[in-house]
Design an enzyme around this catalytic site. Structure first.
Site, PDB file in Angstrom:
ATOM      1  N   LYS A  89       0.867  -1.180   0.000  1.00  0.00           N
ATOM      2  CA  LYS A  89       0.000   0.000   0.000  1.00  0.00           C
ATOM      3  C   LYS A  89       0.898   1.222   0.000  1.00  0.00           C
ATOM      4  O   LYS A  89       1.835   1.323   0.805  1.00  0.00           O
ATOM      5  CB  LYS A  89      -0.876  -0.011   1.274  1.00  0.00           C
ATOM      6  CG  LYS A  89      -1.826   1.163   1.339  1.00  0.00           C
ATOM      7  CD  LYS A  89      -3.083   0.896   0.537  1.00  0.00           C
ATOM      8  CE  LYS A  89      -3.888   2.140   0.225  1.00  0.00           C
ATOM      9  NZ  LYS A  89      -3.439   2.845  -1.017  1.00  0.00           N
ATOM     10  N   GLN A 110       7.272   3.899   3.971  1.00  0.00           N
ATOM     11  CA  GLN A 110       5.861   3.494   3.965  1.00  0.00           C
ATOM     12  C   GLN A 110       5.624   2.223   4.789  1.00  0.00           C
ATOM     13  O   GLN A 110       4.576   2.084   5.417  1.00  0.00           O
ATOM     14  CB  GLN A 110       5.411   3.277   2.503  1.00  0.00           C
ATOM     15  CG  GLN A 110       3.909   3.306   2.297  1.00  0.00           C
ATOM     16  CD  GLN A 110       3.335   4.713   2.185  1.00  0.00           C
ATOM     17  OE1 GLN A 110       3.892   5.542   1.504  1.00  0.00           O
ATOM     18  NE2 GLN A 110       2.221   4.972   2.841  1.00  0.00           N
ATOM     19  N   LYS A 113       5.382   3.379   8.386  1.00  0.00           N
ATOM     20  CA  LYS A 113       4.211   4.249   8.534  1.00  0.00           C
ATOM     21  C   LYS A 113       2.936   3.413   8.563  1.00  0.00           C
ATOM     22  O   LYS A 113       2.075   3.585   9.435  1.00  0.00           O
ATOM     23  CB  LYS A 113       4.167   5.220   7.345  1.00  0.00           C
ATOM     24  CG  LYS A 113       3.025   6.197   7.369  1.00  0.00           C
ATOM     25  CD  LYS A 113       2.785   6.838   6.005  1.00  0.00           C
ATOM     26  CE  LYS A 113       4.052   7.496   5.463  1.00  0.00           C
ATOM     27  NZ  LYS A 113       3.739   8.371   4.303  1.00  0.00           N
ATOM     28  N   LYS A 125       5.367   1.742  -3.097  1.00  0.00           N
ATOM     29  CA  LYS A 125       5.337   3.113  -3.633  1.00  0.00           C
ATOM     30  C   LYS A 125       5.608   3.039  -5.122  1.00  0.00           C
ATOM     31  O   LYS A 125       6.262   2.107  -5.585  1.00  0.00           O
ATOM     32  CB  LYS A 125       6.432   3.968  -2.971  1.00  0.00           C
ATOM     33  CG  LYS A 125       6.176   5.457  -3.084  1.00  0.00           C
ATOM     34  CD  LYS A 125       5.268   5.925  -1.964  1.00  0.00           C
ATOM     35  CE  LYS A 125       4.760   7.336  -2.201  1.00  0.00           C
ATOM     36  NZ  LYS A 125       4.039   7.832  -0.994  1.00  0.00           N
ATOM     37  N   GLY A 164      -2.695   8.303  -4.273  1.00  0.00           N
ATOM     38  CA  GLY A 164      -2.021   9.499  -4.768  1.00  0.00           C
ATOM     39  C   GLY A 164      -0.790   9.860  -3.963  1.00  0.00           C
ATOM     40  O   GLY A 164      -0.512   9.295  -2.900  1.00  0.00           O
ATOM     41  N   ASP A 165      -0.032  10.797  -4.485  1.00  0.00           N
ATOM     42  CA  ASP A 165       1.101  11.438  -3.806  1.00  0.00           C
ATOM     43  C   ASP A 165       1.336  12.709  -4.631  1.00  0.00           C
ATOM     44  O   ASP A 165       0.393  13.185  -5.284  1.00  0.00           O
ATOM     45  CB  ASP A 165       2.324  10.499  -3.788  1.00  0.00           C
ATOM     46  CG  ASP A 165       3.429  10.973  -2.837  1.00  0.00           C
ATOM     47  OD1 ASP A 165       3.332  10.701  -1.632  1.00  0.00           O
ATOM     48  OD2 ASP A 165       4.391  11.645  -3.287  1.00  0.00           O
ATOM     49  N   THR A 208      -4.653  13.452   5.161  1.00  0.00           N
ATOM     50  CA  THR A 208      -3.242  13.609   5.536  1.00  0.00           C
ATOM     51  C   THR A 208      -3.046  14.906   6.308  1.00  0.00           C
ATOM     52  O   THR A 208      -2.409  14.936   7.373  1.00  0.00           O
ATOM     53  CB  THR A 208      -2.334  13.570   4.292  1.00  0.00           C
ATOM     54  OG1 THR A 208      -2.685  12.432   3.507  1.00  0.00           O
ATOM     55  CG2 THR A 208      -0.874  13.484   4.692  1.00  0.00           C
ATOM     56  N   ASN A 239      -2.321  19.107  -1.761  1.00  0.00           N
ATOM     57  CA  ASN A 239      -3.342  18.405  -0.983  1.00  0.00           C
ATOM     58  C   ASN A 239      -3.062  18.436   0.521  1.00  0.00           C
ATOM     59  O   ASN A 239      -3.929  18.796   1.314  1.00  0.00           O
ATOM     60  CB  ASN A 239      -3.445  16.954  -1.484  1.00  0.00           C
ATOM     61  CG  ASN A 239      -4.358  16.118  -0.617  1.00  0.00           C
ATOM     62  OD1 ASN A 239      -3.893  15.433   0.285  1.00  0.00           O
ATOM     63  ND2 ASN A 239      -5.653  16.196  -0.847  1.00  0.00           N
ATOM     64  N   SER A 376      -6.869   5.638   3.703  1.00  0.00           N
ATOM     65  CA  SER A 376      -6.899   4.740   2.542  1.00  0.00           C
ATOM     66  C   SER A 376      -7.290   3.337   2.980  1.00  0.00           C
ATOM     67  O   SER A 376      -8.071   2.656   2.305  1.00  0.00           O
ATOM     68  CB  SER A 376      -5.520   4.685   1.870  1.00  0.00           C
ATOM     69  OG  SER A 376      -5.315   5.798   1.031  1.00  0.00           O
TER      70      SER A 376
END
Ligand code: NDP
Ligand code: 2IT
Length: 444
Positions: A89, A110, A113, A125, A164-165, A208, A239, A376
């Site tokens: 993820k 990630q 996290k 990622k 997204g990123d 976020t 964002n 998410s």
């Protein structure tokens, strides 16, 4: 040489020319040293060597045709880093600077996290060295379709779930999802951050930024303080920055500056977020125009001097390494008390050192920006349960998760004798669950 030092040296030798990956691995592994000391079985199981080696790296060609009819070719990536605790993820980044080093640093971060969220998600990622700036809608769509034509064979709702990123928001996720569905003929939660009309979750857009402010609020609260009356500087105007700003303002803080990659705006009366949102979310314009619209606001070309603006709380929400040692020293000199990272790895190792030595409450990215990926995971839960939760329900779950992360990090740091060192706390708390799962699953 200790086990940690040997693994780091091997990583640097075997992955030359990947400075961001080295940086993230150095930060993580050096802080795990006390854990490794307590668990000699990890070395016997080659746990760290396996932890820093992605399970799979996918690199692919992304050909597309621009509006002039010319053929363009970009590089696409997906790093499926660790699936010990759940499906891969993590987001997709579209930015001209994207390369393997950047995707690997993001993937490694990630893993921990996602573990910190307490939800069953592994680490991954991806992205492309594609620059969405100045592209037409048609060009963005054709690029996304080409990207997904290859990516679709590697992902799935129970395998790998991108989101997204930087450079990938609601519009891009829509085009990517449409292409996935067309090829695979399945309407499933294979991407998160989807629109509300086709399987998305309320609060994912805000998550976020809101999560960043919730965890900072908790850090303030345990110290008998709050956002009320605090001066806040936020970098970025995408964002994460926009919704961090919104929540800070709701909690009574004053955001005085924001930036985009060209320069920053300063507004001593407090940023008018409606203007920023119209410029960025609707018009896709430059932040410079804010100073033409709002009386009393100023615009300064270049980004890094935003950190010379005195503030109580700094929320870097743009990109990696945006706060270097000098910027950190300036922030400290001007009295910053809290730094919470909305972006991934926005502070250099030197800068973190400056903050910690000065007694600044420093909340590292993998904890502070985990609200996005946590929501998410809530979107994934709603998709597989064919349910749709209310804004209040998702928001309160998000808040609960951020408060839990704060205390998990606090407790782990304390347990190992590093009270108040949240870099140690976050890395240790995140790592323990992944380590347990990897040990249980054998050498894979
Ligand atoms: P956006 O694309 O929405 O916004 C990015 C913002 O940062 C823009 O203002 C952009 O300016 C600026 N920026 C990007 N690259 C640079 C650069 N090299 N130098 C200066 N400014 C730059 O992205 P997000 O808000 O989604 O992401 C921001 C950060 O938060 C990233 O580090 C991302 O990894 C992290 N993050 C995002 C999550 C999410 O859910 N979206 C979750 C967790 C972390 P410009 O428009 O001029 O390029
Ligand atoms: O860095 C991140 O955590 C993200 N870009 C969000 C990832 C996600 O899967 O929601």
């Amino acid at each position: 040489m200790t086990y940690v030092e040997r693994v780091l040296e091997k990583l640097k030798t075997e992955n030359p020319g990947e400075p961001e990956f080295h940086q993230a691995a150095t930060e993580i592994l050096t802080t795990l040293a006390p854990v490794i000391e307590r668990h000699p079985e990890y070395e016997k199981a080659g746990l760290l060597e396996r932890f820093v080696e992605p399970e799979r790296v996918i690199m692919f060609r992304v050909p597309w045709v621009d509006d002039k009819g010319e053929v363009q070719v970009n590089k696409g990536y997906r790093v499926e880093f660790n699936s010990a605790i759940g499906p891969y993820k993590g987001g997709l980044r579209f930015h001209p600077s994207v390369n393997l080093s950047i995707i690997k640093f993001l993937g490694l971060e990630q893993i921990l996290k996602n573990s910190l969220t307490g939800l069953p998600i592994g680490g991954g990622k991806g992205g492309a060295n594609f620059d969405p700036k100045g592209k037409s809608d048609g060009e963005i769509m054709r690029f996304c379709q080409s990207f997904m034509t290859e990516l679709q064979r590697h992902i799935g709702a129970d395998t790998d779930v991108p989101a997204g990123d930087i450079g990938v928001g609601g519009r891009e996720i829509g085009y990517l999802f449409g292409e996935y569905k067309r090829i695979r003929d399945e309407h499933v939660g294979v991407l998160t951050g989807r629109g509300l009309s086709y399987g998305g979750s309320l609060v994912r857009t805000e998550a976020t930024g809101y999560g960043l402010v919730y965890i900072t609020e908790e850090a303030l609260k345990v110290r008998g303080d709050s956002f009320k009356g605090k001066t806040v500087v936020i970098s970025g105007s995408g964002n994460v920055a926009i919704y961090a700003c919104q929540k800070v303002q709701q909690l009574g803080g004053k955001v005085v500056a924001m930036y985009d990659s060209n320069g920053y705006i300063y507004d001593g009366n407090g940023i008018n977020l409606d203007v920023v949102r119209d410029l960025k979310e609707v018009k896709r314009a430059r932040i410079k125009e804010y100073a033409d619209i709002v009386k009393g606001a100023t615009y300064t070309e270049g980004c890094s001097r935003i950190w010379t603006i005195p503030c109580d709380i700094a929320l870097p929400c743009a990109t990696q390494n945006e706060i270097d040692k000098t910027s950190a020293e300036t922030l400290v000199k001007n009295g910053v008390k809290y730094v919470a990272e909305g972006a991934n790895m926005p502070s250099t190792l030197d800068a973190i050192d400056v903050f910690q030595k000065a007694g600044v409450v420093f909340l590292p990215a993998k904890a502070a920006n985990a609200g996005g990926v946590a929501t998410s995971a809530l979107e994934m839960a709603q998709s597989s349960g064919r349910m749709f939760w209310s804004f209040e329900e998702v928001d309160s779950k998000l808040k609960g998760i951020m408060v839990n992360i704060y205390h998990a990090m606090e407790n782990s740091a304390k347990e190992y004798g590093y009270e108040g060192n949240y870099v140690m706390g976050a890395n240790i708390a995140g790592f323990m669950k992944v380590a347990d799962a990897m040990m249980a699953q054998g050498v894979v």
